[in-house]
Design a protein around this motif. Structure first.
Motif, short mmCIF file in Angstrom:
data_model
loop_
_atom_site.label_atom_id
_atom_site.label_comp_id
_atom_site.label_asym_id
_atom_site.label_seq_id
_atom_site.Cartn_x
_atom_site.Cartn_y
_atom_site.Cartn_z
N ASP A 57 8.40 20.12 -22.84
CA ASP A 57 9.75 20.41 -22.36
C ASP A 57 9.95 19.92 -20.92
N ILE A 58 9.40 18.76 -20.59
CA ILE A 58 9.45 18.24 -19.22
C ILE A 58 10.89 18.00 -18.77
N LEU A 59 11.65 17.25 -19.56
CA LEU A 59 13.01 16.90 -19.15
C LEU A 59 13.90 18.13 -19.03
N ARG A 60 13.83 19.00 -20.00
CA ARG A 60 14.67 20.20 -19.97
C ARG A 60 14.27 21.10 -18.79
N GLY A 61 12.97 21.23 -18.55
CA GLY A 61 12.51 22.02 -17.42
C GLY A 61 12.94 21.42 -16.09
N THR A 62 12.88 20.10 -15.99
CA THR A 62 13.30 19.42 -14.77
C THR A 62 14.79 19.64 -14.52
N GLU A 63 15.58 19.51 -15.57
CA GLU A 63 17.03 19.71 -15.43
C GLU A 63 17.34 21.15 -15.03
N ARG A 64 16.72 22.09 -15.71
CA ARG A 64 16.97 23.51 -15.40
C ARG A 64 16.48 23.86 -13.99
N GLY A 65 15.31 23.39 -13.62
CA GLY A 65 14.78 23.66 -12.29
C GLY A 65 15.64 23.05 -11.20
N GLY A 66 16.13 21.83 -11.44
CA GLY A 66 17.01 21.18 -10.47
C GLY A 66 18.31 21.94 -10.29
N LEU A 67 18.88 22.41 -11.39
CA LEU A 67 20.12 23.19 -11.29
C LEU A 67 19.89 24.51 -10.57
N LYS A 121 12.99 21.35 -29.06
CA LYS A 121 13.50 20.77 -30.30
C LYS A 121 12.48 20.79 -31.43
N ILE A 122 11.20 20.83 -31.09
CA ILE A 122 10.18 20.83 -32.14
C ILE A 122 9.49 22.18 -32.28
N ARG A 123 9.91 23.16 -31.51
CA ARG A 123 9.31 24.50 -31.57
C ARG A 123 9.39 25.09 -32.98
N ARG A 124 10.46 24.80 -33.69
CA ARG A 124 10.62 25.36 -35.04
C ARG A 124 9.60 24.81 -36.04
N PHE A 125 8.95 23.70 -35.68
CA PHE A 125 7.94 23.09 -36.56
C PHE A 125 6.52 23.47 -36.15
N HIS A 126 6.37 24.35 -35.20
CA HIS A 126 5.06 24.69 -34.64
C HIS A 126 4.07 25.13 -35.71
N ASN A 127 4.46 26.08 -36.55
CA ASN A 127 3.53 26.60 -37.57
C ASN A 127 3.12 25.52 -38.55
N GLU A 162 18.37 17.82 -38.72
CA GLU A 162 18.72 16.79 -37.76
C GLU A 162 19.00 17.45 -36.42
N GLY A 163 19.09 16.63 -35.41
CA GLY A 163 19.39 17.10 -34.07
C GLY A 163 19.84 15.92 -33.24
N SER A 164 19.92 16.12 -31.96
CA SER A 164 20.33 15.06 -31.06
C SER A 164 19.11 14.57 -30.29
N SER A 165 19.14 13.31 -29.90
CA SER A 165 18.04 12.80 -29.09
C SER A 165 18.29 13.07 -27.60
N VAL A 166 19.44 13.67 -27.28
CA VAL A 166 19.79 14.00 -25.90
C VAL A 166 19.26 15.40 -25.56
N VAL A 167 18.71 15.55 -24.38
CA VAL A 167 18.18 16.84 -23.93
C VAL A 167 19.31 17.67 -23.33
N ASN A 168 19.45 18.90 -23.80
CA ASN A 168 20.49 19.80 -23.33
C ASN A 168 19.83 20.95 -22.58
N PRO A 169 20.02 21.01 -21.24
CA PRO A 169 19.35 22.09 -20.49
C PRO A 169 19.92 23.47 -20.80
N PHE A 170 21.10 23.54 -21.41
CA PHE A 170 21.73 24.83 -21.68
C PHE A 170 21.56 25.28 -23.13
#
Length: 175
Positions: A57-67, A121-127, A162-170
């Motif tokens: 979750d690097i990108l999402r964490g970076t976006e959230r931390g920056g905000l 985005k892939i957490r639901r596939f963890h198990n 399906e999902g989006s390839s764009v990272v959403n910090p929210f």
């Protein structure tokens, strides 16, 4: 761009999907990634593994931390302006420098925290991944989606949404 998710338990089927997609117009090699617990198996079957940006979750964490850093820096400057006189060009420079520094520190810290977390985005596939499944991620343009879905429907893999390839910090992700 839309991301299609598929699961399979067979490295051979994942390899077959990769070969099919390599010969499909509209799918570049960098738009198909596989994620598995057995990374050596991905390598030996010449499958392009998911990048750290897709695994963590690097990108999402970076976006959230920056905000968060931006908000903390702005609040600090607002509170400090009641005590310190920031008039003049040096005062404006100091305020901007404080806000930018807090934003950059927050982004850096958020990225470090995101590095230790599984991508939302892939957490639901963890198990399934822990049980040995292979997650296939295919990024498709809207015009190519129907053709790609039709092509992959003839291979015995499980479509998982399906999902989006764009990272959403929210984005809210239930645990």
């Amino acid at each position: 761009m839309k991301r299609l998710y598929y699961l399979t338990d067979s490295m051979a089927l994942a390899s077959q999907v990769s070969r099919q997609l390599q010969h499909t117009p509209g799918i570049a090699n960098w738009r198909f990634h596989a994620l598995a617990k057995d990374e050596a198996g991905l390598y030996s079957h010449q499958l392009q593994g998911a990048s750290p940006l897709q695994r963590c979750d690097i990108l999402r964490g970076t976006e959230r931390g920056g905000l968060l850093g931006l908000m903390i820096g702005a609040a600090f400057v607002l509170l400090a302006s009641r005590v310190i006189d920031f008039s003049g060009s040096w005062g404006v420079f100091a305020m901007v420098a404080l806000i930018v520094s807090a934003t950059l520190f927050g982004a850096w810290e958020g990225g470090m925290l995101g590095l230790s977390r599984e991508n939302y985005k892939i957490r639901r596939f963890h198990n399934a991944l822990e049980a040995g499944a292979i997650l296939l991620m295919v990024d498709v343009r809207k015009v190519d989606e129907g053709r790609i879905r039709n092509l992959l429907s003839h291979i015995p893999i499980r479509p998982m949404g399906e999902g989006s390839s764009v990272v959403n910090p929210f984005a809210y992700v239930s645990a």
